[in-house]
Design a protein around this motif. Structure first.
Motif, mmCIF file in Angstrom:
data_model
loop_
_atom_site.group_PDB
_atom_site.id
_atom_site.type_symbol
_atom_site.label_atom_id
_atom_site.label_comp_id
_atom_site.label_asym_id
_atom_site.label_seq_id
_atom_site.Cartn_x
_atom_site.Cartn_y
_atom_site.Cartn_z
ATOM 1 N N LYS A 89 46.986 11.876 -21.061
ATOM 2 C CA LYS A 89 48.062 10.886 -21.125
ATOM 3 C C LYS A 89 48.231 10.402 -22.558
ATOM 4 O O LYS A 89 47.423 10.694 -23.442
ATOM 5 C CB LYS A 89 47.769 9.707 -20.197
ATOM 6 C CG LYS A 89 46.524 8.936 -20.573
ATOM 7 C CD LYS A 89 46.220 7.838 -19.555
ATOM 8 C CE LYS A 89 44.922 7.110 -19.901
ATOM 9 N NZ LYS A 89 44.578 6.076 -18.890
ATOM 10 N N ILE A 90 49.290 9.611 -22.766
ATOM 11 C CA ILE A 90 49.584 9.043 -24.083
ATOM 12 C C ILE A 90 49.698 7.531 -23.914
ATOM 13 O O ILE A 90 50.427 7.055 -23.043
ATOM 14 C CB ILE A 90 50.903 9.598 -24.647
ATOM 15 C CG1 ILE A 90 50.835 11.119 -24.724
ATOM 16 C CG2 ILE A 90 51.204 9.015 -26.009
ATOM 17 C CD1 ILE A 90 52.154 11.802 -24.558
ATOM 18 N N ASN A 108 52.789 17.198 -32.385
ATOM 19 C CA ASN A 108 51.531 17.485 -31.687
ATOM 20 C C ASN A 108 51.748 18.392 -30.476
ATOM 21 O O ASN A 108 50.861 18.522 -29.627
ATOM 22 C CB ASN A 108 50.864 16.182 -31.241
ATOM 23 C CG ASN A 108 50.133 15.497 -32.372
ATOM 24 O OD1 ASN A 108 48.960 15.761 -32.648
ATOM 25 N ND2 ASN A 108 50.832 14.600 -33.065
ATOM 26 N N GLY A 109 52.934 18.986 -30.395
ATOM 27 C CA GLY A 109 53.210 19.934 -29.320
ATOM 28 C C GLY A 109 53.274 19.302 -27.944
ATOM 29 O O GLY A 109 52.786 19.881 -26.973
ATOM 30 N N ILE A 110 53.881 18.128 -27.851
ATOM 31 C CA ILE A 110 53.999 17.432 -26.574
ATOM 32 C C ILE A 110 55.470 17.369 -26.176
ATOM 33 O O ILE A 110 56.335 17.009 -26.980
ATOM 34 C CB ILE A 110 53.398 16.022 -26.663
ATOM 35 C CG1 ILE A 110 51.895 16.136 -26.955
ATOM 36 C CG2 ILE A 110 53.636 15.238 -25.377
ATOM 37 C CD1 ILE A 110 51.211 14.821 -27.203
ATOM 38 N N ILE A 141 59.058 9.766 -17.535
ATOM 39 C CA ILE A 141 57.852 10.122 -18.286
ATOM 40 C C ILE A 141 56.786 9.021 -18.255
ATOM 41 O O ILE A 141 55.675 9.218 -18.744
ATOM 42 C CB ILE A 141 58.181 10.450 -19.754
ATOM 43 C CG1 ILE A 141 58.922 9.270 -20.411
ATOM 44 C CG2 ILE A 141 59.015 11.724 -19.849
ATOM 45 C CD1 ILE A 141 59.187 9.479 -21.900
ATOM 46 N N LEU A 142 57.112 7.872 -17.675
ATOM 47 C CA LEU A 142 56.184 6.740 -17.661
ATOM 48 C C LEU A 142 55.155 6.862 -16.538
ATOM 49 O O LEU A 142 55.478 7.250 -15.416
ATOM 50 C CB LEU A 142 56.965 5.439 -17.487
ATOM 51 C CG LEU A 142 56.157 4.143 -17.571
ATOM 52 C CD1 LEU A 142 55.697 3.892 -19.003
ATOM 53 C CD2 LEU A 142 56.977 2.961 -17.056
ATOM 54 N N ILE A 143 53.907 6.519 -16.858
ATOM 55 C CA ILE A 143 52.840 6.471 -15.855
ATOM 56 C C ILE A 143 52.580 5.032 -15.433
ATOM 57 O O ILE A 143 52.536 4.709 -14.248
ATOM 58 C CB ILE A 143 51.525 7.067 -16.407
ATOM 59 C CG1 ILE A 143 51.690 8.553 -16.725
ATOM 60 C CG2 ILE A 143 50.380 6.868 -15.396
ATOM 61 C CD1 ILE A 143 50.471 9.170 -17.378
ATOM 62 N N PHE A 183 52.071 7.192 -20.847
ATOM 63 C CA PHE A 183 53.077 8.201 -20.574
ATOM 64 C C PHE A 183 52.438 9.538 -20.194
ATOM 65 O O PHE A 183 51.285 9.814 -20.553
ATOM 66 C CB PHE A 183 53.964 8.416 -21.798
ATOM 67 C CG PHE A 183 54.850 7.246 -22.134
ATOM 68 C CD1 PHE A 183 56.070 7.076 -21.495
ATOM 69 C CD2 PHE A 183 54.460 6.320 -23.083
ATOM 70 C CE1 PHE A 183 56.894 6.003 -21.805
ATOM 71 C CE2 PHE A 183 55.267 5.238 -23.401
ATOM 72 C CZ PHE A 183 56.493 5.079 -22.758
ATOM 73 N N LYS A 184 53.224 10.357 -19.504
ATOM 74 C CA LYS A 184 52.773 11.688 -19.117
ATOM 75 C C LYS A 184 52.612 12.572 -20.351
ATOM 76 O O LYS A 184 53.380 12.444 -21.309
ATOM 77 C CB LYS A 184 53.778 12.332 -18.156
ATOM 78 C CG LYS A 184 53.974 11.577 -16.863
ATOM 79 C CD LYS A 184 55.082 12.190 -16.024
ATOM 80 C CE LYS A 184 55.351 11.381 -14.770
ATOM 81 N NZ LYS A 184 56.469 11.948 -13.976
ATOM 82 N N LYS A 185 51.662 13.452 -20.311
ATOM 83 C CA LYS A 185 51.409 14.353 -21.432
ATOM 84 C C LYS A 185 51.551 15.796 -20.972
ATOM 85 O O LYS A 185 50.750 16.297 -20.191
ATOM 86 C CB LYS A 185 49.998 14.113 -21.996
ATOM 87 C CG LYS A 185 49.666 14.926 -23.228
ATOM 88 C CD LYS A 185 48.251 14.624 -23.700
ATOM 89 C CE LYS A 185 47.880 15.435 -24.926
ATOM 90 N NZ LYS A 185 46.467 15.187 -25.347
ATOM 91 N N GLU A 186 52.594 16.458 -21.463
ATOM 92 C CA GLU A 186 52.838 17.858 -21.135
ATOM 93 C C GLU A 186 52.997 18.642 -22.430
ATOM 94 O O GLU A 186 53.677 18.201 -23.350
ATOM 95 C CB GLU A 186 54.096 18.001 -20.272
ATOM 96 C CG GLU A 186 53.978 17.335 -18.916
ATOM 97 C CD GLU A 186 55.215 17.545 -18.057
ATOM 98 O OE1 GLU A 186 55.979 18.492 -18.370
ATOM 99 O OE2 GLU A 186 55.421 16.777 -17.116
ATOM 100 N N SER A 187 52.375 19.801 -22.461
ATOM 101 C CA SER A 187 52.375 20.602 -23.692
ATOM 102 C C SER A 187 53.644 21.429 -23.840
ATOM 103 O O SER A 187 54.285 21.820 -22.860
ATOM 104 C CB SER A 187 51.158 21.539 -23.702
ATOM 105 O OG SER A 187 49.958 20.805 -23.692
ATOM 106 N N LEU A 188 54.017 21.651 -25.097
ATOM 107 C CA LEU A 188 55.159 22.498 -25.441
ATOM 108 C C LEU A 188 54.907 23.056 -26.830
ATOM 109 O O LEU A 188 54.309 22.377 -27.672
ATOM 110 C CB LEU A 188 56.456 21.683 -25.426
ATOM 111 C CG LEU A 188 57.742 22.432 -25.746
ATOM 112 C CD1 LEU A 188 58.059 23.430 -24.638
ATOM 113 C CD2 LEU A 188 58.917 21.452 -25.897
#
Length: 247
Positions: A89-90, A108-110, A141-143, A183-188
Protein backbone atom coordinates in the motif's frame (compact mmCIF):
# COMPACT_ATOMS: atom_id res chain seq x y z
CA UNK A 1 -2.82 33.44 21.54
CA UNK A 2 -1.99 29.90 20.35
CA UNK A 3 1.32 30.06 22.24
CA UNK A 4 1.48 26.26 22.56
CA UNK A 5 1.65 25.70 18.79
CA UNK A 6 5.04 24.54 17.47
CA UNK A 7 4.21 25.55 13.91
CA UNK A 8 3.93 29.07 12.55
CA UNK A 9 0.98 31.26 13.51
CA UNK A 10 0.15 34.39 11.49
CA UNK A 11 -2.32 36.78 13.13
CA UNK A 12 -4.79 39.11 11.39
CA UNK A 13 -3.70 38.32 7.85
CA UNK A 14 -5.22 38.03 4.39
CA UNK A 15 -6.32 34.63 3.17
CA UNK A 16 -5.71 35.58 -0.48
CA UNK A 17 -2.03 34.49 -0.73
CA UNK A 18 -3.01 30.99 0.38
CA UNK A 19 -5.63 30.34 -2.31
CA UNK A 20 -5.27 29.65 -6.03
CA UNK A 21 -7.58 32.51 -6.99
CA UNK A 22 -5.54 34.93 -4.82
CA UNK A 23 -8.65 36.58 -3.40
CA UNK A 24 -10.22 36.79 0.04
CA UNK A 25 -10.36 39.00 3.09
CA UNK A 26 -8.54 38.74 6.38
CA UNK A 27 -8.96 36.19 9.14
CA UNK A 28 -8.16 36.13 12.86
CA UNK A 29 -5.25 33.70 12.35
CA UNK A 30 -3.68 31.18 10.01
CA UNK A 31 -1.80 28.31 11.60
CA UNK A 32 0.68 25.89 10.05
CA UNK A 33 0.74 22.89 12.41
CA UNK A 34 3.92 20.85 12.67
CA UNK A 35 2.16 17.71 13.92
CA UNK A 36 -1.15 16.25 15.05
CA UNK A 37 -0.68 17.64 18.54
CA UNK A 38 -0.59 21.13 17.05
CA UNK A 39 -3.91 20.52 15.28
CA UNK A 40 -5.51 19.25 18.48
CA UNK A 41 -4.26 22.32 20.35
CA UNK A 42 -5.72 24.64 17.71
CA UNK A 43 -9.08 22.86 17.93
CA UNK A 44 -8.98 23.07 21.72
CA UNK A 45 -8.21 26.79 21.56
CA UNK A 46 -11.04 27.45 19.10
CA UNK A 47 -13.55 25.45 21.11
CA UNK A 48 -12.55 27.20 24.34
CA UNK A 49 -12.93 30.63 22.72
CA UNK A 50 -16.00 29.71 20.67
CA UNK A 51 -14.21 30.40 17.41
CA UNK A 52 -14.83 28.59 14.12
CA UNK A 53 -11.95 26.91 12.32
CA UNK A 54 -11.41 25.77 8.74
CA UNK A 55 -8.76 23.42 7.38
CA UNK A 56 -7.17 24.00 3.96
CA UNK A 57 -4.34 22.58 1.89
CA UNK A 58 -3.22 24.62 -1.10
CA UNK A 59 -6.53 26.47 -1.31
CA UNK A 60 -7.21 25.37 -4.88
CA UNK A 61 -10.93 24.83 -4.40
CA UNK A 62 -11.68 27.82 -2.17
CA UNK A 63 -13.30 31.15 -3.00
CA UNK A 64 -13.00 33.28 0.16
CA UNK A 65 -15.17 36.39 0.41
CA UNK A 66 -13.69 39.78 1.28
CA UNK A 67 -15.57 39.68 4.57
CA UNK A 68 -13.50 39.26 7.74
CA UNK A 69 -13.41 35.69 9.10
CA UNK A 70 -13.37 35.78 12.90
CA UNK A 71 -11.85 32.35 13.14
CA UNK A 72 -8.74 30.26 12.61
CA UNK A 73 -7.53 28.64 9.39
CA UNK A 74 -5.50 25.45 9.75
CA UNK A 75 -3.16 25.04 6.78
CA UNK A 76 -1.72 21.51 6.60
CA UNK A 77 0.14 21.78 3.29
CA UNK A 78 3.60 22.48 4.73
CA UNK A 79 4.15 19.42 6.89
CA UNK A 80 1.47 16.80 6.27
CA UNK A 81 2.79 15.95 2.80
CA UNK A 82 4.89 12.81 3.22
CA UNK A 83 4.69 9.84 0.81
CA UNK A 84 5.54 6.40 2.18
CA UNK A 85 5.73 3.32 -0.06
CA UNK A 86 4.84 0.16 1.86
CA UNK A 87 4.93 -3.42 0.64
CA UNK A 88 1.28 -3.56 -0.38
CA UNK A 89 0.00 0.00 0.00
CA UNK A 90 0.91 3.69 -0.16
CA UNK A 91 0.52 6.01 2.83
CA UNK A 92 0.24 9.72 2.03
CA UNK A 93 -0.19 12.85 4.17
CA UNK A 94 -3.35 14.86 3.56
CA UNK A 95 -1.36 17.98 2.59
CA UNK A 96 0.52 16.28 -0.26
CA UNK A 97 -0.09 17.85 -3.67
CA UNK A 98 -1.74 15.48 -6.14
CA UNK A 99 0.59 16.14 -9.13
CA UNK A 100 3.59 15.53 -6.85
CA UNK A 101 2.07 12.23 -5.75
CA UNK A 102 1.26 11.19 -9.31
CA UNK A 103 4.81 11.74 -10.60
CA UNK A 104 6.47 10.25 -7.51
CA UNK A 105 4.51 7.02 -7.90
CA UNK A 106 4.93 6.92 -11.68
CA UNK A 107 8.72 7.12 -11.23
CA UNK A 108 8.41 4.14 -8.90
CA UNK A 109 6.42 2.10 -11.40
CA UNK A 110 3.07 2.37 -9.63
CA UNK A 111 -0.17 2.48 -11.63
CA UNK A 112 -3.50 4.33 -11.48
CA UNK A 113 -2.41 7.70 -10.08
CA UNK A 114 -1.85 9.43 -13.44
CA UNK A 115 -5.24 11.19 -13.28
CA UNK A 116 -4.02 13.13 -10.24
CA UNK A 117 -1.40 14.89 -12.39
CA UNK A 118 -4.06 17.27 -13.70
CA UNK A 119 -5.67 18.18 -10.38
CA UNK A 120 -4.09 21.15 -8.52
CA UNK A 121 -5.20 20.08 -5.04
CA UNK A 122 -4.08 18.00 -2.09
CA UNK A 123 -4.86 14.46 -0.97
CA UNK A 124 -7.15 15.69 1.79
CA UNK A 125 -9.16 17.81 -0.63
CA UNK A 126 -9.29 14.95 -3.13
CA UNK A 127 -10.90 12.71 -0.52
CA UNK A 128 -13.36 15.36 0.65
CA UNK A 129 -14.73 15.88 -2.87
CA UNK A 130 -13.87 12.48 -4.39
CA UNK A 131 -11.73 14.30 -6.93
CA UNK A 132 -11.30 12.70 -10.31
CA UNK A 133 -10.51 13.15 -13.98
CA UNK A 134 -9.98 11.08 -17.09
CA UNK A 135 -12.68 8.62 -16.01
CA UNK A 136 -11.09 7.85 -12.62
CA UNK A 137 -12.00 8.94 -9.11
CA UNK A 138 -10.33 8.95 -5.70
CA UNK A 139 -12.66 6.25 -4.39
CA UNK A 140 -11.24 3.84 -6.98
CA UNK A 141 -7.76 3.82 -5.44
CA UNK A 142 -8.40 4.64 -1.76
CA UNK A 143 -8.08 1.98 0.95
CA UNK A 144 -8.64 4.04 4.09
CA UNK A 145 -8.54 7.55 5.51
CA UNK A 146 -7.40 8.74 8.95
CA UNK A 147 -8.91 11.92 10.35
CA UNK A 148 -9.70 13.91 13.48
CA UNK A 149 -13.44 13.91 14.17
CA UNK A 150 -15.58 16.66 15.72
CA UNK A 151 -14.68 15.47 19.22
CA UNK A 152 -10.93 15.55 18.65
CA UNK A 153 -10.69 11.77 18.33
CA UNK A 154 -8.45 10.18 15.68
CA UNK A 155 -10.53 7.86 13.51
CA UNK A 156 -9.66 5.52 10.64
CA UNK A 157 -12.36 4.66 8.09
CA UNK A 158 -12.31 2.23 5.19
CA UNK A 159 -13.36 3.43 1.74
CA UNK A 160 -16.88 2.00 2.12
CA UNK A 161 -17.43 4.13 5.23
CA UNK A 162 -16.62 7.43 3.46
CA UNK A 163 -19.94 7.49 1.55
CA UNK A 164 -18.45 8.56 -1.74
CA UNK A 165 -20.61 10.00 -4.50
CA UNK A 166 -19.94 12.10 -7.58
CA UNK A 167 -17.58 14.81 -6.28
CA UNK A 168 -18.93 14.09 -2.83
CA UNK A 169 -18.10 12.38 0.46
CA UNK A 170 -19.40 12.42 4.02
CA UNK A 171 -16.59 14.82 4.98
CA UNK A 172 -18.41 17.67 3.25
CA UNK A 173 -21.06 17.49 5.95
CA UNK A 174 -18.72 17.13 8.92
CA UNK A 175 -16.22 19.39 10.69
CA UNK A 176 -13.35 16.92 10.47
CA UNK A 177 -9.68 17.20 9.57
CA UNK A 178 -8.14 14.54 7.34
CA UNK A 179 -4.59 13.63 8.36
CA UNK A 180 -3.52 10.87 5.98
CA UNK A 181 -4.74 8.17 3.62
CA UNK A 182 -3.80 4.70 2.44
CA UNK A 183 -3.99 3.90 -1.27
CA UNK A 184 -3.87 0.74 -3.36
CA UNK A 185 -0.50 -0.19 -4.80
CA UNK A 186 -0.41 -1.76 -8.25
CA UNK A 187 2.69 -2.13 -10.38
CA UNK A 188 3.13 -0.79 -13.91
CA UNK A 189 6.16 -0.45 -16.14
CA UNK A 190 7.87 2.80 -15.17
CA UNK A 191 8.06 4.21 -18.71
CA UNK A 192 4.36 3.59 -19.32
CA UNK A 193 3.35 5.11 -15.98
CA UNK A 194 5.42 8.23 -16.63
CA UNK A 195 4.12 8.61 -20.17
CA UNK A 196 0.49 8.48 -19.01
CA UNK A 197 1.18 10.91 -16.18
CA UNK A 198 3.02 13.43 -18.37
CA UNK A 199 0.27 13.28 -20.98
CA UNK A 200 -2.38 14.31 -18.46
CA UNK A 201 -0.14 16.99 -16.91
CA UNK A 202 0.58 18.50 -20.34
CA UNK A 203 -3.09 18.53 -21.21
CA UNK A 204 -3.85 20.45 -18.02
CA UNK A 205 -1.15 23.04 -18.74
CA UNK A 206 -2.80 23.73 -22.09
CA UNK A 207 -6.22 24.21 -20.50
CA UNK A 208 -5.09 26.04 -17.37
CA UNK A 209 -1.80 27.97 -17.81
CA UNK A 210 0.39 27.91 -14.70
CA UNK A 211 0.84 31.70 -14.73
CA UNK A 212 -2.90 32.31 -14.39
CA UNK A 213 -4.71 32.26 -11.03
CA UNK A 214 -7.25 29.49 -11.50
CA UNK A 215 -9.30 26.99 -9.51
CA UNK A 216 -9.44 24.54 -12.40
CA UNK A 217 -12.69 23.38 -13.95
CA UNK A 218 -15.78 25.37 -13.01
CA UNK A 219 -18.43 22.83 -14.00
CA UNK A 220 -18.90 19.23 -12.91
CA UNK A 221 -18.20 16.68 -15.62
CA UNK A 222 -19.97 13.33 -15.10
CA UNK A 223 -17.80 10.36 -16.00
CA UNK A 224 -20.16 9.28 -18.79
CA UNK A 225 -21.18 12.78 -19.82
CA UNK A 226 -22.82 14.82 -21.13
CA UNK A 227 -19.94 17.22 -20.63
CA UNK A 228 -20.63 20.89 -19.78
CA UNK A 229 -18.57 22.27 -22.66
CA UNK A 230 -20.53 20.22 -25.17
CA UNK A 231 -23.87 21.31 -23.70
CA UNK A 232 -22.88 25.00 -23.67
CA UNK A 233 -21.59 24.86 -27.24
CA UNK A 234 -24.77 23.19 -28.53
CA UNK A 235 -26.86 25.81 -26.74
CA UNK A 236 -24.76 28.62 -28.24
CA UNK A 237 -25.12 27.26 -31.77
CA UNK A 238 -28.86 26.85 -31.32
CA UNK A 239 -29.25 30.42 -30.09
CA UNK A 240 -27.25 31.75 -33.05
CA UNK A 241 -29.39 29.79 -35.51
CA UNK A 242 -32.59 31.06 -33.88
CA UNK A 243 -31.32 34.63 -33.99
CA UNK A 244 -30.44 34.36 -37.66
CA UNK A 245 -33.83 32.85 -38.52
CA UNK A 246 -35.59 35.70 -36.69
CA UNK A 247 -33.51 38.36 -38.41
Amino acid sequence: MLDNIEGEVILETSVAPFTSWKVGGECKAITFPENIEDILNVIKYCNSNKLPYVVIGKGSNILKSDQYFNGVIINISRTFNEISLKENKIVVGAGCMLPKLAFKLARNGIANFDFYAGIPGTVGGAIVMNAGSDGKETKDILISVTYIDENGKIVKDNTNDVEFGFRKSKFQEKNTIIISAEFKKESLEKEIALEKTKKIADRRKQKFPLNVATAGSTFKSPINGPFPGEIIEKFRIERVRNWRSEN
